[in-house]
Design a protein around this motif. Structure first.
Motif, PDB file in Angstrom:
ATOM      1  N   THR A 152      -6.532   7.367  -3.183  1.00 56.29           N
ATOM      2  CA  THR A 152      -5.658   7.148  -2.032  1.00 56.29           C
ATOM      3  C   THR A 152      -6.321   7.708  -0.784  1.00 56.29           C
ATOM      4  O   THR A 152      -7.111   8.658  -0.854  1.00 56.29           O
ATOM      5  N   THR A 200       0.791   4.141  -2.883  1.00 57.08           N
ATOM      6  CA  THR A 200       0.492   5.540  -2.577  1.00 57.08           C
ATOM      7  C   THR A 200       1.563   6.465  -3.152  1.00 57.08           C
ATOM      8  O   THR A 200       1.256   7.465  -3.806  1.00 57.08           O
ATOM      9  N   GLU A 223       0.827  -1.206   0.000  1.00 59.81           N
ATOM     10  CA  GLU A 223       0.000   0.000   0.000  1.00 59.81           C
ATOM     11  C   GLU A 223       0.862   1.258   0.000  1.00 59.81           C
ATOM     12  O   GLU A 223       0.527   2.263  -0.639  1.00 59.81           O
ATOM     13  N   ALA A 234      -4.513   8.983   1.597  1.00 62.38           N
ATOM     14  CA  ALA A 234      -3.524   9.903   2.155  1.00 62.38           C
ATOM     15  C   ALA A 234      -4.091  11.310   2.262  1.00 62.38           C
ATOM     16  O   ALA A 234      -4.877  11.757   1.426  1.00 62.38           O
TER      17      ALA A 234
END
Length: 598
Positions: free
Chosen positions: A513, A449, A445, A515
């Motif tokens: 994502t 990202t 992952e 993030a």
């Protein structure tokens, strides 16, 4: 992804079998004992011919010596007009050139061997030579001609009780279909061959067939069947210490595991394939394994690692020699067919009018030569296309690693000298909170990202004519102005930095994502030295105080802001609104003037 990549080069599996067919029953000890008799030089007639044939056949350690015996056998057989031994001599000679990659000379020898066996109606000899001729045309990817000769070979060998030769021809025939992407036809031939091999307990033939059947299933996406058959083949071949096909089959196992997304295992298979090929000097497979490793690393985005493997593939492939071989092989067949027709015309002239048959012969000859020229030109065009595609791919890989001028210098000189650029603009960026965010992610992952952001950054740099230099963790480094036209690209770098910042903000709300980063960006302008570091897995890099200050601009920036030095400010102040931050203290640099781009 990796499992969708196509093979860029024709891989022969069945042709290991021509070696098996020819080597079956060979014994160097026999050659050593026979050489003692040869040195006494007290044999003549059939006994001398038999001795030379057996010496050429069994000599394994010294191929040049085997060729010498074959040439002597041909000379003595021609003196005695013994066509069966002339056939044997030219057959051995053809195998010598085939195994050395000289297909033109191999074809000449095989045609002469076939001609001799035809004169005495030696059925097995006719079948074996037609098969060898077909194998040679498959190497040059002339599949239509190869199929003609395979069918003739099978017709002759089926009249004999030679099961090994029949199985050999069938597996090579299947391999021709495989390389022509006729997978159902290939399976049919492999299954017929393996049935014969199992009936006579011919383990080598069984292993090759199982491996080839596995390759067909792999190409058809039937991975479970492919893996099962290939593993059985490798198990048998390892016991027999036959590593050439193992090296090929390992690349297919790599494909299978790549489709499963088990990339570590896929890479292990590829590295094992290359190591085997290097250990046993298998040049064709060294080329193929290097190509596969290049494709693997390219598919993972690691172009710097991919390029040296691709370069090694090209070195071993030697396409220029292959092009000449394709041209000459077309000529060989034309000359052979013409000589056959001349012989037929000569016999018929005994009973028919000379003028009529001469005219027919001339017309036929013109048509045949025209057809031969057409075939040859077709092969040349196809091979030129292969060369152009390989060169384009090589150039593309290199340009993904190096600036254009530097890439051209590397191709021209084989090395890159360090250069000083008087004015360039350097950018550094990193993500706020990345380390804490990364602690909660799996490695897969995390890489996904980072790749999401850096792929977009690469596109941004490309749009503005800038060069990405490298990434380290979440840090991204780029430069503009690596040329001698005194354009430092400061304006373009500011525009690129704004796009990067906007993309990071937008990414907080998209579905690609989870993030929620903010990005810090620092930019500085000044002189640098640039060059290539290292020999293997080389990397292009830049050095100098300009780079260090750019890094300090990034570390003293703020989330979501673009921090620039006074050197960059002086170049862009008329194009962008900026806010003076004052003189801030920088580690190891004292106080530096800085500006935020609004």
């Amino acid at each position: 992804m990796f499992h969708h990549l196509k093979k860029a080069y024709f891989v022969t599996i069945g042709f290991f079998f021509i070696v098996v067919q020819f080597a079956f029953g060979q014994d160097q000890k026999v050659a050593d004992s026979l050489s003692v008799i040869y040195k006494k030089n007290n044999l003549d007639g059939i006994e001398k011919l038999e001795l030379l044939r057996d010496l050429s056949f069994n000599e394994l350690n010294d191929p040049e010596l085997s060729l010498k015996y074959a040439n002597e056998l041909i000379a003595l057989s021609e003196l005695e007009r013994n066509y069966q031994y002339i056939h044997s001599g030219y057959l051995q000679k053809g195998y010598y050139y085939f195994n050395n990659g000289d297909i033109e000379l191999a074809l000449e020898a095989f045609f002469k061997s076939n001609e001799a066996s035809n004169k005495v109606n030696y059925i097995e000899g006719q079948g074996v030579t037609y098969a060898a001729i077909a194998d040679s045309y498959v190497v040059n990817e002339n599949f239509d001609t190869a199929i003609e000769y395979y069918n003739q070979a099978i017709a002759f060998i089926e009249k004999t009780n030679d099961s090994i030769n029949l199985a050999s021809i069938l597996i090579n025939f299947g391999d021709a279909h495989f390389n022509n992407k006729k997978y159902d036809a290939a399976l049919e031939k492999f299954k017929k061959s393996i049935q014969i091999c199992q009936e006579i307990n011919f383990l080598t033939g069984t292993a090759y067939n199982k491996g080839n059947i596995g390759m067909v299933y792999a190409e058809q996406g039937k991975d479970q069947l492919a893996e099962s058959n290939i593993n059985e083949a490798i198990e048998i071949l390892e016991l027999q210490e036959d590593y050439y096909p193992i090296s090929i089959y390992l690349t297919y196992m790599s494909d299978i595991y790549a489709r499963k997304k088990d990339f570590n295992t896929a890479l292990t298979y590829l590295e094992r394939s290359l190591n085997l090929a290097k250990k046993y000097g298998l040049k064709d497979q060294i080329s193929e394994a290097n190509l596969k490793l290049s494709e693997f690393h390219e598919s993972k985005g690691d172009l710097a690692t991919a390029y040296p493997f691709f370069k090694e593939h090209i070195v071993y492939r030697d396409l220029v020699v292959n092009l000449q071989s394709v041209q000459k092989a077309a000529d060989v067949r034309t000359e052979f067919e013409v000589s056959k027709e001349k012989a037929i015309a000569k016999e018929k002239q005994k009973t028919q009018r000379i003028i009529i048959w001469s005219t027919v012969g001339v017309l036929f000859l013109i048509g045949l030569l025209a057809f031969g020229l057409y075939r040859r030109n077709k092969y040349v065009r196809a091979t030129n296309k292969i060369i152009a595609n390989e060169k384009e791919r090589s150039d593309k890989l290199l340009l993904n690693i190096l600036p254009e001028e530097t890439a051209q210098e590397l191709k021209d000189k084989g090395r890159v000298e360090a250069k000083k650029y008087p004015s360039v603009t350097v950018l550094f960026s990193d993500f706020k909170g990345f380390t804490k965010y990364a602690e909660g992610l799996s490695p897969e992952e995390l890489v996904k990202t980072i790749d999401y952001y850096f792929t977009e950054f690469d596109l941004i740099m490309e749009r503005h004519g800038l060069e990405k230099i490298k990434t380290i963790g979440d840090a991204y480094m780029a430069v503009g102005g690596l040329s001698f036209d005194n354009v430092d690209k400061a304006k373009e770098m500011i525009l690129a930095a704004q796009e990067m910042n906007n993309f990071v903000v937008k990414a907080k709300d998209d579905v690609h994502t989870s993030a929620t980063f903010d990005i810090r960006i620092g930019i500085n302008t000044g002189p640098v030295v640039a060059g290539v570091v290292g020999k293997n897995k080389f990397a292009y890099d830049i050095w100098g105080d300009t780079v260090n200050i750019a890094s300090r601009m990034e570390s003293t920036s703020e989330p979501g802001r673009i921090n620039i030095s006074e050197y960059t400010y002086e170049r862009i102040k008329s194009d962008f609104e900026c806010t003076y931050r004052g003189e801030l203290e920088v580690k190891n640099r004292g106080h530096l003037k800085m500006y935020f781009v609004n």
